[in-house]
Design a protein around this motif. Structure first.
Motif: not given
Length: 533
Positions: A218-221, A253-254, A263-268
C-alpha cells in the motif's frame, strides 16, 4: 444566443448546487433487527431493535424505535454494528463474527493480497444487521486473550493449532476471544488457515490488527489494512458485553518508504469514534481498550507510540473509573501502571497488560518430543495465552497459561545443581514469575526454614541464557530458528543460596502472592558437597 448562455450557466450552477447538496446529505441507512430464526435475512415477522449503536468508523448513530439508523456516507467505509449486551452477531462462513458491511462501490486499490473487491452497494441501499438474543449473558464473562499468534508458514499454523488451540477445544467455558494483532507474520494468505483453527474454539473471536498484518505494498496508511478488513471487518470498532465495553483500535500508523516503516498512533477518524462512543457509556462502566503496539515505551525515551496521541486518548478516558488497556507486540510479558509521567491523570494508576505472545519467540527454539518448538520469549516467559475474567461489576482478574502446561505453572526456577559446602554465598536461586508485577511479593526458604524475601533484579533469565550458550556451542542448528537472545526481564527475582546448612541435598521453595490467585509455589533442589583440594 446570450439568453441560451445564461440558461446554460444557470443549469450548470443548479446541477452543481444539487450535487453539492447530495454530497453533503448522502447517507448510509439500514435496520438492526432481531433475527429470531438466525437465517441472516429479515423476515416479515422480525422487528427492528431500538437503541443499538452503529458506526461508519467515525460517526455514531443510534437506532430509532423501528431499529432504523442513518449515517453520513464516507468513502470506502466499513459500517458496523456495535454488538449490544444480551445479543449475538451473525456468524460468517469462516466461523467468526459478522457485524459489518463494506462500502467500496469501485473496489479498493489493487494489492498483492486482494484488498477489498467492489461491493454491490454504494450505501444508498439498506444495510441491515441481524442480531440474536443470547440466553446466557449475565454472571461472569470469561475470555481468552492471545498475543501475536504470528505464523510465517503452514508449519507454524500447525504449531498454533497443536500448542495453543487443540488443548482448549471442548475444555473451556469462555464466551469471548481476542487476538491482539500480528495474526500472521506478513503472509496474509494464511488468514483462512488461521481462522479455520481459531474457530474450533467455538466462541466469538475478535481481532486487532498488527504491524505484520499490513498490506506492505500500500502507498498510504489509509490502505494498509484493506486485506485485513476484507477478512475481519473494521480495523477499529466496539463490542459490548454486560460486564464490559471493548474498544478495538488499529494503532499501527504505516509510514511507507520510511525507516522505521510504522509507529504507534491513532487517526482522526478513530479519535472521533472513541469520543462519540465514550459519551454513550456510564463513567463507571468497565472499558477495555485493545491495541497491538503498547502505550508505554519498551525502550525508555524511544517514542514507539506517538505521545501526543496517547495524551489525547488518555484525556478522553480520564473520567472513566474502570479502564483496562490490553496490548501485545513486544514478545515479552509485562504489567505497566500509567501515571502522570505517561500522560494519565485519572484518579488511580491505569493498568496496561502487555500480553505474552501465543507464538512466543516467533515459533523458534529446539523442538520437544511432540515436534513443537520451545519458543520461550526473550524475557524468559514461555509462550501461552491469558485467561481474563470480568465480574458483573466490571472487576477483572488475569491468569497466564503456559502452552500445554499445568494451570498452576506460574514461574520458572533456576539454581545451580551443586555448590561447595562452606563456600562464599555468591550463588543464587532465580524465579521468573511470568505474571510478576513491580510490587509482587516473592519469597523463598531452604528446607523448612523461615521464609525470606527475594530481590527483584533486572537481568536476563538464566534458563534462556543457558539455551543461548547451547545454541552458540552447537555444531549444527538445534532448531529452525534458534532461541532469542536473553534480555533483562521485568519479572525476575533472586535469592542467595546458603552454603552453611549442611552437606547433602536441600529443597528450595519459592512462593509468590499473585494479585488475583493468591499464593503460588514452586520448588527446586541443590546439593552441598565437601570439596577435596
Amino acid at each position: 444566443m446570450l439568453r441560451l448562455s445564461v440558461c446554460s450557466i444557470f443549469l450548470c450552477l443548479l446541477a452543481a448546487t444539487c450535487a453539492d447538496a447530495h454530497a453533503q446529505t448522502a447517507q448510509l441507512t439500514g435496520t438492526v433487527y432481531d433475527d429470531g430464526n438466525g437465517n441472516q435475512h429479515r423476515d416479515a415477522s422480525e422487528r427492528g431493535i431500538a437503541g443499538i449503536k452503529v458506526s461508519n468508523g467515525s460517526d455514531l448513530a443510534v437506532t430509532d424505535a423501528k431499529g432504523r439508523y442513518a449515517l453520513p456516507a464516507r468513502e470506502n467505509a466499513t459500517v458496523f454494528v456495535i454488538k449490544p449486551p444480551g445479543y449475538a452477531t451473525a456468524t460468517g462462513a469462516n466461523g467468526l463474527p459478522l457485524f459489518w458491511h463494506h462500502v467500496f462501490p469501485a473496489g479498493s486499490p489493487t494489492l498483492r493480497y486482494g484488498g477489498i473487491a467492489a461491493t454491490s452497494s454504494d450505501g444508498s441501499a439498506d444495510m441491515d444487521f441481524p442480531l440474536r438474543r443470547q440466553s446466557k449473558a449475565g454472571g461472569e464473562l470469561k475470555m481468552l486473550v492471545f498475543g501475536d499468534p504470528q505464523p510465517k508458514s503452514q508449519a507454524d499454523v500447525g504449531y498454533y493449532e497443536r500448542d495453543i488451540v487443540a488443548p482448549l477445544v471442548g475444555k473451556h467455558d469462555v464466551r469471548l476471544g481476542l487476538s491482539l494483532g500480528d495474526i500472521v507474520n506478513d503472509d496474509i494468505s494464511l488468514y483462512p488457515a488461521m481462522n479455520r483453527v481459531t474457530s474450533k474454539l467455538g466462541v466469538p473471536w475478535l481481532h486487532v490488527p498488527g504491524n505484520h498484518d499490513l498490506d506492505v505494498d500500500a502507498t498510504r496508511d489509509e490502505d494498509a489494512l484493506l486485506s485485513f478488513r476484507n477478512v475481519f471487518g473494521p480495523d477499529s470498532y466496539a463490542w459490548e458485553e454486560p460486564q464490559a465495553s471493548f474498544i478495538v483500535l488499529d494503532d499501527v500508523v504505516y509510514l511507507p518508504g520510511q525507516q522505521p516503516a510504522y509507529i504507534g498512533g491513532l487517526r482522526e477518524d478513530q479519535f472521533a469514534f472513541v469520543q462519540s462512543y465514550l459519551a454513550t457509556l456510564p463513567k463507571d462502566r468497565r472499558v477495555v481498550i485493545a491495541v497491538h503496539i503498547p502505550f508505554f515505551e519498551p525502550y525508555p525515551g524511544v517514542e514507539s507510540f506517538r505521545r501526543a496521541d496517547r495524551d489525547r486518548l488518555f484525556a478522553m478516558l480520564k473520567d472513566h473509573t474502570q479502564v483496562l488497556l490490553l496490548s501485545a507486540h513486544t514478545h515479552n510479558q509485562r504489567h505497566y501502571r500509567h501515571d502522570a509521567a505517561t500522560g494519565w491523570h485519572g484518579a488511580q494508576p491505569l493498568h496496561e497488560y502487555n500480553a505474552g505472545a501465543a507464538c512466543g519467540a516467533f515459533w523458534s527454539g529446539v523442538k520437544d518430543a511432540q515436534g513443537i518448538p520451545d519458543t520461550t520469549m526473550s524475557d524468559g516467559t514461555p509462550n501461552g495465552y491469558a485467561w481474563l475474567t470480568f465480574k458483573p461489576d466490571g472487576a477483572y482478574s488475569l491468569r497466564y497459561q503456559v502452552a500445554r502446561a499445568p494451570a498452576d505453572y506460574a514461574m520458572a526456577l533456576y539454581a545451580p545443581k551443586v555448590l561447595r559446602l562452606g563456600a562464599w554465598a555468591a550463588n543464587g536461586v532465580y524465579a521468573n514469575v511470568f505474571m510478576g508485577d513491580a510490587d509482587s511479593r516473592v519469597e523463598y526458604r531452604i528446607d523448612d526454614g523461615a521464609w525470606k524475601p527475594m530481590r527483584r533484579v533486572s537481568q536476563p533469565d538464566p534458563n534462556l541464557l543457558a539455551e543461548n550458550l547451547a545454541d552458540d556451542k552447537a555444531d549444527q542448528l538445534r532448531g529452525y530458528d534458534r532461541s532469542p537472545e536473553a534480555v533483562p526481564s521485568t519479572h525476575l527475582w533472586r535469592g542467595v543460596l546458603p552454603t552453611d546448612v549442611g552437606a547433602g541435598e536441600h529443597r528450595v521453595q519459592v512462593r509468590v502472592f499473585d494479585r488475583w490467585r493468591g499464593a503460588l509455589t514452586s520448588e527446586t533442589r541443590y546439593r552441598l558437597d565437601q570439596a577435596r583440594e
